[in-house]
Design a protein around this motif. Structure first.
Motif, short mmCIF file in Angstrom:
data_model
loop_
_atom_site.label_atom_id
_atom_site.label_comp_id
_atom_site.label_asym_id
_atom_site.label_seq_id
_atom_site.Cartn_x
_atom_site.Cartn_y
_atom_site.Cartn_z
N ARG A 147 0.83 -1.20 0.00
CA ARG A 147 0.00 0.00 0.00
C ARG A 147 0.86 1.25 0.00
NH1 ARG A 147 -4.95 -1.28 4.30
NH2 ARG A 147 -5.79 -3.11 3.19
N PHE A 148 0.35 2.29 -0.69
CA PHE A 148 1.05 3.56 -0.80
C PHE A 148 0.22 4.67 -0.18
CE2 PHE A 148 2.84 0.93 -4.08
CZ PHE A 148 4.18 1.27 -4.11
N TYR A 149 0.90 5.57 0.55
CA TYR A 149 0.23 6.67 1.24
C TYR A 149 0.99 7.97 0.95
CZ TYR A 149 -2.09 2.94 3.80
OH TYR A 149 -2.82 1.82 4.13
N ALA A 150 0.24 9.06 0.91
CA ALA A 150 0.84 10.38 0.72
C ALA A 150 1.64 10.76 1.96
CB ALA A 150 -0.25 11.41 0.44
N VAL A 159 -1.26 -2.40 -4.41
CA VAL A 159 -0.95 -3.38 -5.45
C VAL A 159 -0.67 -4.71 -4.78
CG1 VAL A 159 -0.02 -1.64 -7.02
CG2 VAL A 159 1.51 -2.81 -5.43
N GLY A 160 -0.82 -5.79 -5.54
CA GLY A 160 -0.56 -7.12 -5.02
C GLY A 160 -1.80 -7.77 -4.43
N GLU A 168 2.18 -11.23 -6.93
CA GLU A 168 1.34 -11.80 -5.87
C GLU A 168 2.24 -12.35 -4.75
OE1 GLU A 168 -2.37 -13.30 -8.72
OE2 GLU A 168 -0.89 -14.73 -7.99
N PHE A 169 1.61 -12.55 -3.59
CA PHE A 169 2.39 -12.97 -2.42
C PHE A 169 1.66 -14.07 -1.66
CE2 PHE A 169 2.90 -8.42 -3.19
CZ PHE A 169 4.26 -8.34 -3.42
N PHE A 196 9.14 -3.65 -7.51
CA PHE A 196 8.16 -2.70 -8.02
C PHE A 196 8.83 -1.35 -8.22
CE2 PHE A 196 5.65 -5.83 -5.71
CZ PHE A 196 4.52 -6.00 -6.49
N SER A 197 8.24 -0.55 -9.10
CA SER A 197 8.70 0.83 -9.23
C SER A 197 8.25 1.63 -8.03
CB SER A 197 8.14 1.45 -10.52
OG SER A 197 6.75 1.68 -10.38
#
Length: 453
Positions: A147-150, A159-160, A168-169, A196-197
Motif C-alpha cells: 500500500r502507498f500513502y501520501a 498493489v498485489g 502476488e504474495f 516494483f517501481s
C-alpha cells in the motif's frame, strides 16, 4: 595503566602484562596476547608466574610506563578505548551518561483507525518504509498488499494480492528500498523477491536459492546491490522438556545472481520445549530470553548476540572488521526476578485452567543465568547503529536506545515512544508499528531531533 598500549618488544612488556591482566580481568595467556599485541608463547611458564603479582605491583608499573615506551590510548567521547588486533578494530565504551536525542511525543503521521476504510484498515503491517519524495509504503500482511500513502498519510493505492503469480504474495513481509527507488518486497514463505517501481508498477521477480537446505529470508541490503539473507534453525529438545536455542545462519548474495558468501552461525532465540503426555511438543518463550540481532550500515553487517554487550561488524565478504563492547557487568537472574516474572505473567489472567497451565510450566521451566544485554538492533542512513537496552517486562519506562557511530563509539541515547515497534529510522524521523488501547494497528511517524553534540 588503564588503556595503555604497548608499542613493541617483548622485553618492554614483561612488567605491563600483569597490569593488563588486572584491568581487563583476563584469565588466560591467549587473552593477554590478544590485547597486548605481543607473542607470549616463548615465555609461557614465566608469564604465568608474572601474573601472580602482589597488590603493590600495579603502582610500580604506573610509575614506569613512560620509561617502558608505552603510549596513552586514543581518547574520545566518554573515554572510549580503542586498539587493533590482527586487523580487527576493538572498541570498548564505558557505561556513562551520553548526550540525549529526542523524539516528539505526538506523531507527525498516523495511518490506521478502528473504523478502517480508505486504506486505513491495517492488519498485520509487517514493514513500512518512507520513499524519497515523502510517500510511505506499507506491506499489509492480512490482505497481502503493498500500500502507498501520501506524505501526510492519505491513502493513494494498493498493489498485489494473495497468490503465487507475478506481483502476488503468499505472505508479504519485509520492504527494502533498492537502487533507483525500486521497492523490493520479500515473501516470508516463497523464496523470492518482487521488485516494483516507486509508484507500484510491477517490475520483475528474483528467485532466492536455498541456503543450508532451506528457503532464506531477506534481512536487508548492503550498498543497494547485495542482499543479506537469513535462515533460522530451530533448537531440538531430544524428546525431553528443556531449554533449547535456535541457530541463526547469515549469508550475503548479489541481487543479480552469484555465489553466496557465508557470514556465520550465531546463537539465536532461547525457548523452552515442554514434552506433553501425548509426546507432542509445546514451545514456550523462555523468560528473559536472549537472541541474535542484526543491522546493516553501508557495507557492514552488524551482529549482536545479547548474552553480552558486544557487537561485531562484518564486511560483505564475511571478514570481521570491528568489535564493539560496552563495559558493563552482566546482570544475573536471581530468585526475586523469577518470582516477579511469574507474577507478571499471571497479571490479568482470570481463567483457572490458564492459570494452572502457567503454574505447571513455572515449576519446570529453566531460567537463563543472566539477563539479556539488549533486545534489538536498528540502523539509520547517517551511519549510526541503534541498540535497544534490555528492560524487564514489568518496567514501564520508555524504551531506551544507545546509539553508536560507524567507528563503534557510543555518541547518544534516545527514548522512543511507548509501544512503538520500529520499522525504519530516517535522518529526521522514526517510523513503526503502534497499537492503540483497542489493539488497532497503526503506522506512526515521529520527528527525531539529534542533538548538536
Amino acid at each position: 595503566v588503564e588503556g595503555y598500549r604497548v608499542r613493541s618488544g617483548l622485553a618492554r612488556t614483561r612488567l605491563v602484562r600483569s597490569a593488563w591482566a588486572i584491568h581487563l580481568r583476563l584469565h588466560s595467556l591467549r587473552d593477554v596476547r590478544r590485547h597486548c599485541r605481543c607473542d607470549l608463547r616463548a615465555t609461557k611458564h614465566r608469564n604465568l608466574r608474572a601474573m601472580r603479582i602482589k597488590l603493590w605491583t600495579p603502582l610500580l608499573i604506573c610509575t614506569g610506563l613512560p620509561l617502558l615506551g608505552c603510549e596513552p590510548p586514543h581518547r574520545g567521547l566518554s573515554e572510549v578505548e580503542r586498539w587493533d588486533s590482527a586487523g580487527v578494530t576493538m572498541v570498548t565504551n564505558p557505561d556513562v551518561p551520553l548526550p540525549e536525542w529526542t523524539i516528539d511525543s505526538i506523531p507527525s503521521v498516523d495511518i490506521g483507525s478502528a473504523e478502517g476504510g480508505d486504506g486505513h484498515d491495517l492488519a498485520m503491517p509487517w514493514s513500512s518504509i518512507r520513499l524519497p519524495d515523502g510517500r510511505i509504503a506499507i506491506s499489509n500482511g492480512l490482505s497481502n498488499e503493498l500500500r502507498f500513502y501520501a506524505p501526510e498519510g492519505r491513502f493513494i493505492r494498493s498493489v498485489g494480492r494473495e497468490g503465487e503469480g507475478p506481483g502476488e504474495f503468499n505472505t508479504i513481509a519485509a520492504l527494502e528500498l533498492g537502487r533507483g527507488d525500486t521497492i523490493i518486497v520479500a515473501d516470508a514463505i516463497l523464496p523470492r523477491l518482487t521488485l516494483f517501481s516507486s509508484v507500484g508498477d510491477f517490475g520483475r521477480m528474483i528467485r532466492l536459492e536455498a541456503l543450508e537446505g532451506r528457503g532464506p529470508r531477506l534481512r536487508g541490503l548492503l550498498s543497494d546491490t547485495i542482499a543479506l539473507l537469513r535462515v533460522q534453525f530451530y533448537g531440538r529438545s531430544g524428546g525431553r522438556s528443556r531449554a533449547v536455542r535456535d541457530t541463526l545462519f547469515l549469508a550475503t548474495r548479489p541481487l543479480e545472481g552469484g555465489p553466496s558468501q557465508f557470514i556465520g552461525r550465531f546463537p539465536a532465540r532461547e525457548k523452552f520445549n515442554q514434552v506433553l503426555p501425548n509426546r507432542s511438543i509445546a514451545g514456550w518463550n523462555l523468560p528473559f530470553a536472549r537472541s541474535a540481532y542484526t543491522a546493516l550500515v553501508g557495507d557492514l553487517v552488524w551482529v549482536g548476540v545479547s548474552d553480552a554487550y558486544e557487537l561485531k561488524a562484518f564486511g560483505a565478504s564475511s571478514e570481521l572488521r570491528l568489535v564493539v563492547r560496552v563495559d558493563r557487568p552482566v546482570r544475573r537472574v536471581g530468585q526475586a526476578e523469577k518470582e516477579r516474572f511469574f507474577e507478571h505473567q499471571l497479571r490479568g489472567v482470570t481463567d483457572e485452567d490458564e492459570r494452572r497451565t502457567y503454574e505447571n510450566v513455572h515449576r519446570i521451566i529453566e531460567f537463563p543465568e543472566a539477563l539479556p544485554a539488549f533486545s534489538s538492533l536498528q540502523s539509520d542512513p547517517e551511519g549510526f547503529v541503534w541498540v535497544q537496552e534490555y528492560a524487564l517486562p514489568w518496567e514501564e519506562s520508555l524504551p531506551l536506545w544507545r546509539v553508536f557511530d560507524s567507528t563503534g563509539r557510543a555518541v547518544a541515547t534516545v527514548r522512543t515512544p511507548a509501544g512503538l515497534t520500529i520499522h525504519e529510522i530516517g535522518s529526521e524521523y522514526v517510523m513503526g508499528l503502534w497499537l492503540d488501547p483497542m489493539d488497532v494497528e497503526h503506522i506512526r511517524l515521529y520527528r527525531l531531533i539529534r542533538s548538536a553534540s
